[in-house]
Design a protein around this motif. Structure first.
Motif, PDB file in Angstrom:
ATOM      1  N   ALA A  12       0.840  -1.203   0.000  1.00 33.46           N
ATOM      2  CA  ALA A  12       0.000   0.000   0.000  1.00 33.46           C
ATOM      3  C   ALA A  12       0.872   1.248   0.000  1.00 33.46           C
ATOM      4  O   ALA A  12       0.645   2.186  -0.773  1.00 33.46           O
ATOM      5  N   ALA A  13       1.883   1.263   0.844  1.00 34.95           N
ATOM      6  CA  ALA A  13       2.801   2.407   0.900  1.00 34.95           C
ATOM      7  C   ALA A  13       3.560   2.550  -0.414  1.00 34.95           C
ATOM      8  O   ALA A  13       3.729   3.666  -0.921  1.00 34.95           O
ATOM      9  N   ASN A  14       4.000   1.439  -0.974  1.00 34.05           N
ATOM     10  CA  ASN A  14       4.715   1.488  -2.249  1.00 34.05           C
ATOM     11  C   ASN A  14       3.836   2.016  -3.377  1.00 34.05           C
ATOM     12  O   ASN A  14       4.331   2.662  -4.301  1.00 34.05           O
ATOM     13  N   GLU A  21       7.276 -10.527  20.818  1.00 33.69           N
ATOM     14  CA  GLU A  21       8.505 -10.096  20.145  1.00 33.69           C
ATOM     15  C   GLU A  21       8.278  -9.941  18.642  1.00 33.69           C
ATOM     16  O   GLU A  21       8.686  -8.938  18.040  1.00 33.69           O
ATOM     17  N   ILE A  22       7.647 -10.916  18.048  1.00 31.73           N
ATOM     18  CA  ILE A  22       7.355 -10.867  16.615  1.00 31.73           C
ATOM     19  C   ILE A  22       6.491  -9.651  16.300  1.00 31.73           C
ATOM     20  O   ILE A  22       6.750  -8.910  15.342  1.00 31.73           O
ATOM     21  N   HIS A  23       5.489  -9.434  17.108  1.00 31.42           N
ATOM     22  CA  HIS A  23       4.577  -8.305  16.899  1.00 31.42           C
ATOM     23  C   HIS A  23       5.332  -6.976  16.998  1.00 31.42           C
ATOM     24  O   HIS A  23       5.209  -6.118  16.119  1.00 31.42           O
ATOM     25  N   ASP A  24       6.096  -6.822  18.060  1.00 27.53           N
ATOM     26  CA  ASP A  24       6.832  -5.568  18.272  1.00 27.53           C
ATOM     27  C   ASP A  24       7.813  -5.294  17.145  1.00 27.53           C
ATOM     28  O   ASP A  24       7.924  -4.152  16.665  1.00 27.53           O
ATOM     29  N   ILE A  25       8.523  -6.310  16.703  1.00 27.68           N
ATOM     30  CA  ILE A  25       9.496  -6.131  15.620  1.00 27.68           C
ATOM     31  C   ILE A  25       8.781  -5.811  14.307  1.00 27.68           C
ATOM     32  O   ILE A  25       9.211  -4.940  13.547  1.00 27.68           O
ATOM     33  N   THR A  26       7.682  -6.495  14.047  1.00 26.16           N
ATOM     34  CA  THR A  26       6.924  -6.222  12.821  1.00 26.16           C
ATOM     35  C   THR A  26       6.443  -4.775  12.790  1.00 26.16           C
ATOM     36  O   THR A  26       6.607  -4.083  11.779  1.00 26.16           O
ATOM     37  N   ILE A  27       5.878  -4.325  13.887  1.00 23.56           N
ATOM     38  CA  ILE A  27       5.379  -2.943  13.942  1.00 23.56           C
ATOM     39  C   ILE A  27       6.541  -1.963  13.789  1.00 23.56           C
ATOM     40  O   ILE A  27       6.436  -0.970  13.069  1.00 23.56           O
ATOM     41  N   ALA A  28       7.672  -2.262  14.423  1.00 25.01           N
ATOM     42  CA  ALA A  28       8.845  -1.391  14.323  1.00 25.01           C
ATOM     43  C   ALA A  28       9.352  -1.287  12.889  1.00 25.01           C
ATOM     44  O   ALA A  28       9.766  -0.206  12.452  1.00 25.01           O
ATOM     45  N   GLU A  60       8.349   4.146   7.853  1.00 29.92           N
ATOM     46  CA  GLU A  60       8.756   3.866   6.476  1.00 29.92           C
ATOM     47  C   GLU A  60       7.579   3.410   5.615  1.00 29.92           C
ATOM     48  O   GLU A  60       7.440   3.822   4.468  1.00 29.92           O
ATOM     49  N   PHE A  61       6.728   2.548   6.164  1.00 30.26           N
ATOM     50  CA  PHE A  61       5.616   2.007   5.396  1.00 30.26           C
ATOM     51  C   PHE A  61       4.247   2.403   5.943  1.00 30.26           C
ATOM     52  O   PHE A  61       3.264   2.341   5.216  1.00 30.26           O
ATOM     53  N   ALA A  62       4.173   2.769   7.202  1.00 28.11           N
ATOM     54  CA  ALA A  62       2.872   3.059   7.801  1.00 28.11           C
ATOM     55  C   ALA A  62       3.013   3.991   8.994  1.00 28.11           C
ATOM     56  O   ALA A  62       4.033   3.996   9.678  1.00 28.11           O
TER      57      ALA A  62
END
Length: 184
Positions: free
Chosen positions: A124-126, A155-162, A167-169
């Motif tokens: 979407a950002a692209n 951990e997965i959630h936090d890293i994904t959001i980071a 940059e994208f959202a």
């Protein structure tokens, strides 16, 4: 600004226990709050589901896991798009639909953050859409890497959001988005 809500893969399979430990048990409830607000404002709502033709898949279209969860069941006048890969843009009419409705802002929620949600947000950002990810209206599951190390769902959630942040959202919470709805 003209916005649309994308509800990605909020399907029953993600509540069947087969995916392992997850974070954010309130993700679907938060997504439902956003859905209600979009409906009240008569803004565009698009439900995305992950569809498989493979009978052994959790997303097989004839299995109960394929169905939308009750909290976010589409209304008859709402758009439903089936996708076959992680991005809601690949192999679907999503971009044409958004462009025909003159949408410039996408609000993205759903399951799961590191997979279909982040892939769709990145695309979407692209494509140039202003992309808002409501982080507490999505969830993640624990993941094991190639060396056998397990990363917790949080951990997965936090890293994904980071990795999406700035940059994208634009990242928001459900509460902040609802309070500032007209500013988004």
């Amino acid at each position: 600004m003209t916005k649309a809500l994308l509800l990605i893969d909020i399907q029953k399979t993600f509540r069947d226990g087969s995916w392992g430990h997850r974070n954010n048990e309130s993700a679907e409830l938060n997504a439902a709050k956003l859905l209600n607000k979009f409906r009240q404002q008569n803004d565009l709502v698009i439900h995305i589901n992950h569809r498989s033709e493979n009978p052994s898949s959790r997303f097989f279209f004839e299995n109960a896991g394929f169905e939308f969860q009750d909290l976010i069941m589409p209304l008859n006048n709402e758009i439903v798009i089936s996708k076959y890969v992680n991005s809601a843009f690949i192999g679907t009419n999503l971009k044409a639909l958004l462009d025909n409705h003159k949408i410039d802002t996408l609000v993205i929620v759903g399951l799961t953050a590191p997979h279909c949600v982040s892939t769709t947000a990145r695309m979407a950002a692209n494509y140039g859409y202003r992309t808002i990810l409501v982080e507490d209206s999505t969830a993640s599951f624990a993941i094991e890497n190639y060396n056998g190390k397990t990363f917790s769902a949080q951990e997965i959630h936090d890293i994904t959001i980071a990795t999406l942040h700035d940059e994208f959202a634009q990242i928001s919470s459900t509460k902040d988005f609802l309070v500032n709805y007209h500013n988004y």
